[in-house]
Design an enzyme around this catalytic site. Sequence first.
Site, mmCIF file in Angstrom:
data_model
loop_
_atom_site.group_PDB
_atom_site.id
_atom_site.type_symbol
_atom_site.label_atom_id
_atom_site.label_comp_id
_atom_site.label_asym_id
_atom_site.label_seq_id
_atom_site.Cartn_x
_atom_site.Cartn_y
_atom_site.Cartn_z
ATOM 1 N N GLY A 1 0.808 -1.209 0.000
ATOM 2 C CA GLY A 1 0.000 0.000 0.000
ATOM 3 C C GLY A 1 0.838 1.254 0.000
ATOM 4 N N GLY B 1 2.018 2.536 5.502
ATOM 5 C CA GLY B 1 3.141 1.732 5.975
ATOM 6 C C GLY B 1 3.756 2.301 7.237
ATOM 7 C CD GLU C 1 5.326 -3.661 -3.580
ATOM 8 O OE1 GLU C 1 5.690 -2.472 -3.773
ATOM 9 O OE2 GLU C 1 4.433 -4.211 -4.231
ATOM 10 C CB CYS D 1 3.636 -0.084 -6.656
ATOM 11 S SG CYS D 1 3.947 -1.822 -7.051
#
Length: 502
Positions: free
Chosen positions: A247, A252, A270, A305
């Site tokens: 996310g 995070g 990640e 991402c």
Amino acid sequence: PNVTGVQTCALPISSPSPSMSGNFGDRLMYIDGQFVPGSDGQWIDSVNPGTEEVHGRVPVGTISDVNRAVNAAEAAQPSWAALSVWERRDVLRKLGAAMRARAAEVLPLEAADTGNTIGSLGRDVEVAANYLDFFSGLGTEIKSDSVPASKDGMHFSVREPYGIVARIVPFNHPFLFAAAHLAAPLMAGNAVILKTPETSPLSGSLMGEICREVLPPGLVNIVHGPGLPTGDALVRHPKIWRIGFTGSVQTGLAIQRSAAEVAVKHVSLELGGKNAMIVCADADPATVAAEAVRGMNFAWAGQSCGSNSRLLLHESLYDDVVARIVAQVSTIRVGDALDPASQMGPVNSAAHYRRILSFVESARHDGAKLLTGGERPPGGDFRRGYWIQPTVYGDVTMNMRVAREEIFGPILSVLKWRTQEEAIAMANATEYGLVSGVWTHDLKVAMNFVRSLQSGFVYVNTTARHFVGTPFGGWKNSGLGREECLGELLSYTQNKAIHIFV
């Protein structure tokens, strides 16, 4: 790399009402082999991003619900860990086969719930099942070392599972990420609790149906809900020592803070990327233009991402490549995600749509040149929904917000460079370090870039591809840990050193 997870969420939460059920109805949580409602009766509406219509609901998982899931996982895990790696292998392969068998049900549900085009989603189930097959074959690699540390003793180590693992799933490919990230922790002998994304949760219940066909009750549990209370309850639970999250950077950081307030936990992250695709003077303009468009992942509205959202062109190629890109992007067919002819659907949610529009406004204010897109598509089909045209900005400089921050939307920023040193400095001048790439036929030039780029994943003459077995993950604020490789499997184990004297 995606924007979801443990965070305060202002989504519509309601008491049960049959009139609010949409086309997909109410989807329950999957705990201890059963589909159950939330303990306090609250629900989250799931909205079709193309129409803004409620088309399903999921319960809000409470602390009590998370506790039930943890208790079920704790009861199921020891017998699972006691199986041989060959027995676990066979079960994981059956799970992958069961997913493939349900692909026709997954795809329309996922398209309607995420906005990803159904044509592009065709590979998601197969890729997820392939990850299960891949990790199922690595069981004998869960090994450690023996060391001749003394003349009269035996000194070796073994790897054992953590016990219960939490995986928090992003909104851009919820079924793919949920399924793929079951593979390593299960193969390592853990039980897993998945939290679905709060804006695209519906396929989580279908995942539960598949797990119930194959896995013992309690081994995999699936909870729904926003970051607070559901995600936070998972992160803080004292019996969960291993957490994996995909996310945003902000979420995070929140997970790290919450986990650290409770215990010393193993957290892998990640996270986001502001990925640079660097094009040198010797590259072929037609090839790099086509690859730049492909690598932006417009089929899921740039919500990836790994998208090459910054295109760094050598000044000698700039005009030629930009003209080709604009010609291609301006013809991308935007439309209903369930229409196989659509090449791009809407972005995922109202909040994310507003965030993307804020980048459009900042680009205008900062002086970027709008080359195509930047607004809602024309026509009655787009009056409602979270629609924005595929967008390209030229004359972008590194002091602009669209060059520095992850947009996670269908916006490509094009920058110009003259020297290699300038290109490297531009590529590295963000908080992110997930993916970067260089296009050149000169091996010496390529290796200079490869050594200098501050990212965990570097492409040469390709973009936006994953290669199973190689480590995927980021530097800097793009994350901690590596996935899609043996290292991911081992990260779901703990090392125990043993010293024997007779």
